[in-house]
Design a protein around this motif. Structure first.
Motif, PDB file in Angstrom:
ATOM      1  N   LEU A  34      21.614  67.224   5.513  1.00  0.00           N
ATOM      2  CA  LEU A  34      22.861  66.459   5.647  1.00  0.00           C
ATOM      3  C   LEU A  34      23.036  65.874   7.045  1.00  0.00           C
ATOM      4  O   LEU A  34      23.846  64.973   7.254  1.00  0.00           O
ATOM      5  CB  LEU A  34      24.060  67.344   5.286  1.00  0.00           C
ATOM      6  CG  LEU A  34      24.166  67.718   3.803  1.00  0.00           C
ATOM      7  CD1 LEU A  34      25.300  68.699   3.566  1.00  0.00           C
ATOM      8  CD2 LEU A  34      24.345  66.468   2.937  1.00  0.00           C
ATOM      9  N   GLN A  35      22.283  66.421   8.012  1.00  0.00           N
ATOM     10  CA  GLN A  35      22.358  65.872   9.379  1.00  0.00           C
ATOM     11  C   GLN A  35      21.428  64.683   9.576  1.00  0.00           C
ATOM     12  O   GLN A  35      21.481  64.009  10.600  1.00  0.00           O
ATOM     13  CB  GLN A  35      22.029  66.972  10.385  1.00  0.00           C
ATOM     14  CG  GLN A  35      23.077  68.088  10.418  1.00  0.00           C
ATOM     15  CD  GLN A  35      22.723  69.188  11.400  1.00  0.00           C
ATOM     16  OE1 GLN A  35      21.921  68.981  12.309  1.00  0.00           O
ATOM     17  NE2 GLN A  35      23.302  70.354  11.219  1.00  0.00           N
ATOM     18  N   VAL A  40      19.082  60.700   4.798  1.00  0.00           N
ATOM     19  CA  VAL A  40      19.656  61.358   3.617  1.00  0.00           C
ATOM     20  C   VAL A  40      21.085  60.878   3.389  1.00  0.00           C
ATOM     21  O   VAL A  40      21.493  60.617   2.246  1.00  0.00           O
ATOM     22  CB  VAL A  40      19.613  62.896   3.784  1.00  0.00           C
ATOM     23  CG1 VAL A  40      20.364  63.581   2.640  1.00  0.00           C
ATOM     24  CG2 VAL A  40      18.167  63.379   3.823  1.00  0.00           C
ATOM     25  N   ARG A  41      21.852  60.734   4.472  1.00  0.00           N
ATOM     26  CA  ARG A  41      23.231  60.238   4.313  1.00  0.00           C
ATOM     27  C   ARG A  41      23.219  58.811   3.771  1.00  0.00           C
ATOM     28  O   ARG A  41      24.060  58.439   2.952  1.00  0.00           O
ATOM     29  CB  ARG A  41      23.971  60.306   5.653  1.00  0.00           C
ATOM     30  CG  ARG A  41      24.249  61.737   6.122  1.00  0.00           C
ATOM     31  CD  ARG A  41      25.386  61.758   7.142  1.00  0.00           C
ATOM     32  NE  ARG A  41      25.031  61.006   8.340  1.00  0.00           N
ATOM     33  CZ  ARG A  41      24.423  61.533   9.407  1.00  0.00           C
ATOM     34  NH1 ARG A  41      24.105  62.816   9.415  1.00  0.00           N
ATOM     35  NH2 ARG A  41      24.147  60.800  10.462  1.00  0.00           N
ATOM     36  N   ILE A  76      19.388  59.220  -3.549  1.00  0.00           N
ATOM     37  CA  ILE A  76      19.100  60.657  -3.464  1.00  0.00           C
ATOM     38  C   ILE A  76      18.157  61.097  -4.591  1.00  0.00           C
ATOM     39  O   ILE A  76      17.365  62.044  -4.426  1.00  0.00           O
ATOM     40  CB  ILE A  76      20.422  61.471  -3.468  1.00  0.00           C
ATOM     41  CG1 ILE A  76      20.176  62.868  -2.930  1.00  0.00           C
ATOM     42  CG2 ILE A  76      21.033  61.533  -4.852  1.00  0.00           C
ATOM     43  CD1 ILE A  76      19.737  62.902  -1.497  1.00  0.00           C
ATOM     44  N   LEU A  81      22.518  59.047   0.105  1.00  0.00           N
ATOM     45  CA  LEU A  81      23.726  59.497  -0.608  1.00  0.00           C
ATOM     46  C   LEU A  81      24.705  58.340  -0.787  1.00  0.00           C
ATOM     47  O   LEU A  81      25.321  58.190  -1.856  1.00  0.00           O
ATOM     48  CB  LEU A  81      24.401  60.636   0.169  1.00  0.00           C
ATOM     49  CG  LEU A  81      23.792  62.028   0.004  1.00  0.00           C
ATOM     50  CD1 LEU A  81      24.453  62.999   0.968  1.00  0.00           C
ATOM     51  CD2 LEU A  81      23.963  62.525  -1.428  1.00  0.00           C
ATOM     52  N   LEU A 139      19.652  72.604   3.313  1.00  0.00           N
ATOM     53  CA  LEU A 139      20.678  71.635   2.906  1.00  0.00           C
ATOM     54  C   LEU A 139      21.478  71.150   4.120  1.00  0.00           C
ATOM     55  O   LEU A 139      21.755  69.948   4.264  1.00  0.00           O
ATOM     56  CB  LEU A 139      21.607  72.285   1.872  1.00  0.00           C
ATOM     57  CG  LEU A 139      22.799  71.440   1.404  1.00  0.00           C
ATOM     58  CD1 LEU A 139      22.330  70.149   0.757  1.00  0.00           C
ATOM     59  CD2 LEU A 139      23.654  72.234   0.428  1.00  0.00           C
ATOM     60  N   GLY A 140      21.835  72.093   4.994  1.00  0.00           N
ATOM     61  CA  GLY A 140      22.563  71.715   6.208  1.00  0.00           C
ATOM     62  C   GLY A 140      21.752  70.763   7.082  1.00  0.00           C
ATOM     63  O   GLY A 140      22.278  69.789   7.630  1.00  0.00           O
ATOM     64  N   MET A 145      22.834  69.834  -3.741  1.00  0.00           N
ATOM     65  CA  MET A 145      23.662  68.722  -3.248  1.00  0.00           C
ATOM     66  C   MET A 145      24.241  67.917  -4.414  1.00  0.00           C
ATOM     67  O   MET A 145      25.450  67.643  -4.459  1.00  0.00           O
ATOM     68  CB  MET A 145      22.785  67.816  -2.374  1.00  0.00           C
ATOM     69  CG  MET A 145      23.540  66.823  -1.519  1.00  0.00           C
ATOM     70  SD  MET A 145      22.384  65.676  -0.702  1.00  0.00           S
ATOM     71  CE  MET A 145      21.217  66.773   0.069  1.00  0.00           C
TER      72      MET A 145
END
Length: 251
Positions: free
Chosen positions: A50-51, A55-56, A205, A59, A46-47, A227
């Protein structure tokens, strides 16, 4: 204060217990780790996700669609619910139809949204709107009907205008029910948009989660589920905080 702290500790203990059980099942081989990667590996994944800028971006796309559908469904649903509660003839006509429509699984209508709007922003927002508006209508109807007749009588006997009655009587009386309805309707809204993304979409997402599932990328899939759950819980707690701040209106 002590009771609140105890409740929060109990909630935290349940969450920790679930993650610990998840970790044990995977690490000991009781469940095939290829099917259920460990909780720690999922959180690390997950970490990493998010980087990633992709994916961002997804989202952000999902958040835009969810907020747009929510912003359209809530005022329109509230207006229809208010009209139903205030007009007996309209209520007699519309209420049975609304309960009928509410009881039908909304996912069976998803292909129709694709046919009408195509695959894209309008289709996902439209389906999120459709998934949300019925719960808003029904909650608003209940909220308006919960306003005490005595309060309305007093306000009108003192010559309150429609606007004053709306803001001084209706809104304070309806607020607890409305805030509860907002929390529930956002869950329906988020579920509708993500379902639309998973069914047919090129971004968002939900599209990513569907792709990870199709490619058997279980770490990414579970990380995506965590998430989405975290986003839903964050909004839920935000509305709960607002509800607490407005609790003096209940009295």
């Amino acid at each position: 204060m002590q009771a609140t702290l105890t409740i929060r500790l109990a909630r935290a203990a349940i969450v920790i217990a679930i993650f610990a059980l998840w970790e044990i099942l995977s690490r000991t081989g009781l469940v095939n780790p290829r099917l259920l990667p460990s909780a720690s590996d999922t959180l690390v994944t997950l970490g990493d996700l998010l980087q990633r800028s992709s994916v961002r971006t997804d989202l952000l796309v999902t958040a835009t669609e969810v907020l747009t559908a929510f912003a359209l469904a809530v005022p329109m649903g509230a207006l229809i619910g208010f009209l139903i509660a205030e007009n007996r003839y309209f209520a007699d006509v519309a209420k049975p139809l609304l309960f009928f429509a509410f009881s039908i699984p909304k996912s069976i209508f998803l292909p129709m949204f694709i046919l009408v709007f195509g695959v894209g922003f309008a289709q996902k927002v439209g389906f999120g709107f459709f998934s949300t508006i019925f719960i808003v209508i029904m909650s608003t109807t209940t909220a308006v009907e919960s306003v005490k007749v005595e309060h309305l009588t007093v306000a009108r006997s003192y010559g309150a205008t429609r606007i004053q009655t709306a803001f001084r009587v209706y809104l304070p009386s309806m607020l607890p029910v409305l805030l509860e309805a907002l929390r529930i309707s956002m869950i329906f809204n988020l579920t509708g948009v993500i379902l639309a993304e998973m069914y047919a979409s090129r971004d968002g997402i939900g599209h990513q989660i569907a792709t990870w599932g199709e490619n058997f990328q279980m770490k990414q899939l579970l990380a995506g589920v965590v998430m989405v759950a975290a986003i839903a819980m964050t909004f839920n707690e935000l509305i709960r905080w607002v509800e607490t701040r407005c609790s003096h209106w209940r009295t």
